[in-house]
Design a protein around this motif. Structure first.
Motif, mmCIF file in Angstrom:
data_model
loop_
_atom_site.group_PDB
_atom_site.id
_atom_site.type_symbol
_atom_site.label_atom_id
_atom_site.label_comp_id
_atom_site.label_asym_id
_atom_site.label_seq_id
_atom_site.Cartn_x
_atom_site.Cartn_y
_atom_site.Cartn_z
ATOM 1 N N ASP A 1 2.435 -2.808 9.934
ATOM 2 C CA ASP A 1 1.650 -3.745 10.733
ATOM 3 C C ASP A 1 0.545 -4.390 9.894
ATOM 4 O O ASP A 1 0.194 -3.906 8.816
ATOM 5 N N THR A 2 0.012 -5.484 10.410
ATOM 6 C CA THR A 2 -0.946 -6.294 9.653
ATOM 7 C C THR A 2 -2.175 -5.503 9.240
ATOM 8 O O THR A 2 -2.645 -5.608 8.099
ATOM 9 N N LYS A 3 -2.680 -4.719 10.181
ATOM 10 C CA LYS A 3 -3.887 -3.946 9.900
ATOM 11 C C LYS A 3 -3.679 -3.022 8.700
ATOM 12 O O LYS A 3 -4.542 -2.915 7.819
ATOM 13 N N THR A 4 -2.547 -2.357 8.656
ATOM 14 C CA THR A 4 -2.247 -1.462 7.535
ATOM 15 C C THR A 4 -2.073 -2.240 6.239
ATOM 16 O O THR A 4 -2.517 -1.802 5.172
ATOM 17 N N HIS A 18 -9.354 -7.910 12.771
ATOM 18 C CA HIS A 18 -9.100 -6.471 12.582
ATOM 19 C C HIS A 18 -10.338 -5.733 12.085
ATOM 20 O O HIS A 18 -10.587 -4.593 12.478
ATOM 21 N N PHE A 19 -11.094 -6.381 11.215
ATOM 22 C CA PHE A 19 -12.305 -5.769 10.669
ATOM 23 C C PHE A 19 -13.422 -6.813 10.686
ATOM 24 O O PHE A 19 -13.571 -7.582 9.734
ATOM 25 N N LEU A 42 -14.330 -2.714 7.215
ATOM 26 C CA LEU A 42 -13.110 -2.534 6.417
ATOM 27 C C LEU A 42 -13.291 -1.432 5.378
ATOM 28 O O LEU A 42 -12.431 -0.545 5.232
ATOM 29 N N ILE A 69 -8.507 -11.917 9.318
ATOM 30 C CA ILE A 69 -8.858 -10.547 8.941
ATOM 31 C C ILE A 69 -10.032 -10.048 9.771
ATOM 32 O O ILE A 69 -10.112 -8.866 10.107
#
Lengths: 194, 194
Positions: B5-8, B45-46, B52, B42
């Motif tokens: 997934d994108t976050k990872t 997510h963070f 991050l 980004i």
DNA sequence: GTCTATAGCGCGATAGAC
DNA sequence: GTCTATCGCGCTATAGAC
């Protein structure tokens, strides 16, 4: 003590900033605020930032190796010489409670964001110091003062890397006292006594 | 292997960038170029960069200590355990010829430009590792496998600082091979055989 | 040699459409 | 959740007056 010229003041302040914050953490604005001139004026003395850093590395290297060579040329016993050598690092870490590390330790950590002429200077400093340590460890081993396993080159590598590297770690955890304990432990290992 | 997934993906790319270039050398723009999304995305997510980095430190710490605790809980001899522990650092330095160092070594070098919550995380990681080394060195000493001078706590400090610090120096001069030699030398010193 | 002023860039972060 | 667009900031560096 005569007044210091502007160029030297810039070098002094820049070195202090880099030893604490790194090359990317040091800015012409920061320097100007301490020296008391405008940041544009700094470009008169050092047109590009890399010029300033290069001059700093040259000055630091010459000063440091001059002291080291003085230690090596002294009549002290090998253990005393080694203690004095390590003391140079301890003095930096303890100076002014401002969390300073060796200039070249900080630049080593920033290696991948530096231009290659700077990288060459860094490698040369590391090599020069390890050469001196090889000389010192060899002398101690021949005299019987030092009794460590493995060959002298590898041990010199370990000692230098530990001193430079420990500075960066000790700053976060343990500080100057931790660093001193590590130096004493290194000496015990080099002397090879249980 | 299912798609990540994108976050990872963001975490993975950010970690690689920091291990090579440092926190200040890593930017949302750099991450977006590799992951393939816009840098504004980004922030979904963070929100802040510190979010991050904090998430990265937590993930790295959990993964690393899980492996270390697995080593400690194994039935291997102390020397083998120590070799495997040092191997974790060697693997990082050798990975992909991209000059990576331990995430926490890089952040230690940047200590003075980080916010204090991050500093606390760094100190905790150092302490956790030194605790594990104390345990390991104590076991080896009690079994008679390890025969080094000085106390166990100081030796653990030296070993940890040398491993973390040497990574930063070895990157500039000597590389993975130098680091391997240093590890072997450390093991000789710990075993205490001439 | 120092100053003011500004150019040009990359950065972290936010607003609002889809 | 991702996009486009933009803001505001700090940075390196340059131009030109004094």
């Amino acid at each position: 003590m005569q007044p210091t010229d502007t160029k030297t003041q810039i070098l002094d302040v820049a070195q202090d900033l880099i030893q604490r914050l790194g090359v990317n953490g040091m800015s012409y604005q920061d320097i100007s605020a301490v020296v008391g001139i405008r940041k544009a004026s700094i470009h008169t003395h050092f047109p590009r930032k890399e010029d300033l850093v290069t001059a700093l590395l040259v000055r630091y290297r010459e000063r440091f190796l001059r002291i080291v060579d003085g230690i090596l040329a002294s009549g002290d016993e090998p253990e005393v010489k080694l203690r004095r050598y390590c003391g140079l690092y301890e003095a930096t870490l303890s100076s002014g409670n401002r969390n300073k590390v060796c200039l070249y330790a900080m630049l080593g950590a920033e290696l991948n964001v530096l231009n290659s002429p700077l990288v060459v200077q860094i490698q040369q400093f590391y090599r020069d110091n390890e050469d001196r340590l090889v000389h010192l460890l060899t002398e101690g081993k021949q005299r019987g003062d030092f009794r460590f396993p493995g060959d002298v080159d590898t041990m010199a590598t370990l000692v230098f890397g530990s001193l430079e590297g420990e500075m960066l770690i000790a700053r976060a955890h343990g500080g100057a006292e931790r660093f001193h304990q590590v130096v004493e432990q290194l000496l015990r290992l080099i002397k090879g006594h249980l």
